[in-house]
Design an enzyme around this catalytic site. Structure first.
Site, PDB file in Angstrom:
ATOM      1  N   HIS A 242       0.834  -1.220   0.000  1.00 40.16           N
ATOM      2  CA  HIS A 242       0.000   0.000   0.000  1.00 40.16           C
ATOM      3  C   HIS A 242       0.863   1.262   0.000  1.00 40.16           C
ATOM      4  O   HIS A 242       0.440   2.294   0.500  1.00 40.16           O
ATOM      5  CB  HIS A 242      -0.945   0.037   1.209  1.00 40.16           C
ATOM      6  CG  HIS A 242      -1.694  -1.240   1.427  1.00 40.16           C
ATOM      7  ND1 HIS A 242      -2.917  -1.503   0.851  1.00 40.16           N
ATOM      8  CD2 HIS A 242      -1.370  -2.362   2.135  1.00 40.16           C
ATOM      9  CE1 HIS A 242      -3.322  -2.713   1.209  1.00 40.16           C
ATOM     10  NE2 HIS A 242      -2.394  -3.259   1.979  1.00 40.16           N
TER      11      HIS A 242
ATOM     12  N   SER B 146      15.033  21.241 -15.996  1.00 43.33           N
ATOM     13  CA  SER B 146      13.841  22.040 -16.249  1.00 43.33           C
ATOM     14  C   SER B 146      14.286  23.364 -16.847  1.00 43.33           C
ATOM     15  O   SER B 146      15.353  23.870 -16.517  1.00 43.33           O
ATOM     16  CB  SER B 146      13.100  22.268 -14.931  1.00 43.33           C
ATOM     17  OG  SER B 146      12.347  23.455 -14.999  1.00 43.33           O
TER      18      SER B 146
ATOM     19  N   LYS C  85      16.023  21.169 -10.722  1.00 45.23           N
ATOM     20  CA  LYS C  85      15.357  19.938 -11.115  1.00 45.23           C
ATOM     21  C   LYS C  85      16.255  18.978 -11.892  1.00 45.23           C
ATOM     22  O   LYS C  85      17.078  19.366 -12.700  1.00 45.23           O
ATOM     23  CB  LYS C  85      14.138  20.264 -11.995  1.00 45.23           C
ATOM     24  CG  LYS C  85      13.044  20.998 -11.271  1.00 45.23           C
ATOM     25  CD  LYS C  85      12.159  20.104 -10.441  1.00 45.23           C
ATOM     26  CE  LYS C  85      11.329  19.202 -11.278  1.00 45.23           C
ATOM     27  NZ  LYS C  85      10.020  19.730 -11.611  1.00 45.23           N
TER      28      LYS C  85
END
Ligand code: ARG
Length: 459
Positions: free
Chosen positions: A156, A277, A283
């Site tokens: 999960h 980016s 990034k």
């Protein structure tokens, strides 16, 4: 270019309809297969005295010349031809004259195209198998290098139990072994020659289908001429194997993207497989992994498209079946591209064991082992489960881990809990003890890797 079928027509095909109908845009990639199929067919016609030895010779030489010229670039594909079959036959006749017109004796484009696609996909299946094997090797090597790297295992997406990173990677390795098996199966079933099925019913000429099948490396001729020209199972099976493989790559890609995020920081992808980016200088984006995940959609789509094309076509050939090529070609192209980028991306991925260990230390992933320890001390598992739950709640209140909780707190819960519990619930112990077959213990990971190495020897 003139049509092969113009004979009984009084009016030219409308130009929009002509564009719509034509398949040369995408079947031109089967030029080599079409020529080789034609050579096998011509050699058989000659051997059976259906055409003369001289015509056979001149057809074979002509076809060889066309193939060589296409490969060298001396001959350009005529994109006004209806399809690759018309192009090759037209070019042959332009080169050798009347003999070229004899090539299509005892053949139809229906069996011809079925042969071409099988020959083409057979090669592509081999390429996919060997690229998948390369990825498998890269995954196995990373797994071996990380047979002792502790990380949390999840269910999960919640931290569940401690595992080693190599074990998680070997799960993907196992999927890839099955993928290879699926492509091998598809390639084997595909390897039957429809050549000589002709339009649908076979022929009155004394052809030898076994001879052409053998010359083209097929295991045997197909057993029913109607099925020979109507069957596209082989393309569907390949699309299906491709869809399952992409599902695996996509799940793997998803984890790599998560692991590379600042929230996890379990791995760092090489600059060679990430992008920046244009606006956010900090990034480092996992574009290759994201593209593999994204491209899974089109590969699923191709499978659905083909299944749908085939569901309502009566026997035998129908033009609907021309739609098989773009779908299956796109699937093989996509899979090949993804595998080519995935293997080196995994190979060059830097693992961050400190961050994995930190994540494993939090999240109470040793709770199952504490409950098991209590059970070994004679406490029934259900009670042990509840007592462990209470202790976890206590840790949360105190802001500590189970390993940091003082012994007095344990003994307040039950006096049978002793100092040795700390060793029992240490992450190291937790993974090392999971020696059940296929479990996460480092030795088990090494055993799995050895099995994969053996598997790879026979691919
Ligand atoms: N371009 C066609 C295809 O891909 C070739 C077979 C054409 N056969 C025919 N009877 N029109 O299916």
């Amino acid at each position: 270019m003139a049509k092969l079928w113009e004979g009984s027509f009084h009016q030219q095909l409308d130009s929009v309809a002509d564009d719509f109908n034509s398949s040369i845009r995408f079947d031109c990639r089967m030029a080599e297969q079409d020529i080789k199929g034609s050579m096998a067919h011509a050699a058989m016609l000659g051997a059976r005295n259906i055409i003369s030895k001289e015509d056979t010779e001149s057809i074979l030489t002509g076809l060889e010349g066309i193939l060589a010229d296409l490969q060298s670039g001396a001959l350009a594909m005529d994109m006004t031809a209806e399809d690759i079959h018309s192009f090759v036959e037209g070019e042959l006749t332009a080169r050798i004259g009347a003999a070229g017109k004899r090539l299509h004796t005892a053949r139809s484009r229906n069996d011809q195209v079925a042969v071409d696609v099988r020959l083409y996909l057979r090669e592509k299946a081999e390429e996919i198998i060997s690229l998948t094997a390369k990825l498998l090797e890269a995954v196995k090597d990373q797994a071996l290098a990380n047979a002792e790297t502790i990380m949390p295992g999840y269910t999960h997406l919640q931290r569940g139990q401690p595992i080693v990173f190599g074990h998680q990677l070997m799960a993907y390795a196992m999927m890839l072994t099955r993928d290879i098996g699926r492509f091998q199966d598809a390639a084997r079933r595909m390897n039957q020659s429809p050549l000589g099925s002709c339009a649908l019913a076979g022929t009155t000429y004394p052809i030898d289908r076994h001879m052409t099948a053998e010359a083209l490396g097929f295991d045997s001729p197909t057993r029913n001429s109607i099925d020979g020209v109507s069957d596209r199972d082989f393309a569907i099976e390949l699309c299906s194997a491709a869809a399952v493989l992409m599902m695996h790559l996509s799940r793997f890609a998803e984890e790599i993207i998560l692991w590379s995020s600042w929230e996890f920081r379990f791995v760092e992808l090489s600059d060679a497989y990430t992008t920046g980016s244009s606006i956010m200088p900090q990034k480092k984006n996992s574009d290759m992994a994201e593209l593999c995940r994204g491209k899974t959609g089109r590969v699923y789509g191709n499978l659905m498209a083909l299944l749908t094309v085939m569901k309502g076509t009566p026997l035998a050939y129908n033009k609907d079946m021309q739609e098989d090529k773009e779908a299956v070609f796109d699937s093989v192209d996509t899979v090949i591209m993804c595998l080519k980028v995935f293997a080196p991306m995994v190979q060059t991925m830097k693992v961050k064991p400190e961050n994995m260990l930190k994540a494993a230390a939090g999240g109470f992933i040793d709770a199952t082992d504490l409950a098991d320890y209590m059970t070994k001390k004679g406490i029934p598992f259900r009670d042990a489960y509840r007592m462990t739950g209470d202790l976890v709640a206590l840790c949360i209140r105190k802001g500590c881990t189970l390993g940091e909780l003082p012994l007095e707190e344990y003994q307040a819960v039950s006096p049978v809990l002793e100092k040795d519990l700390y060793e029992e619930i240490s992450l190291n112990t937790c993974v090392r003890r999971r020696i059940s077959f296929g479990g996460t213990a480092p030795d088990s990971v090494r055993e799995q890797a050895a099995w994969v190495e053996e598997f790879l020897k026979h691919v």
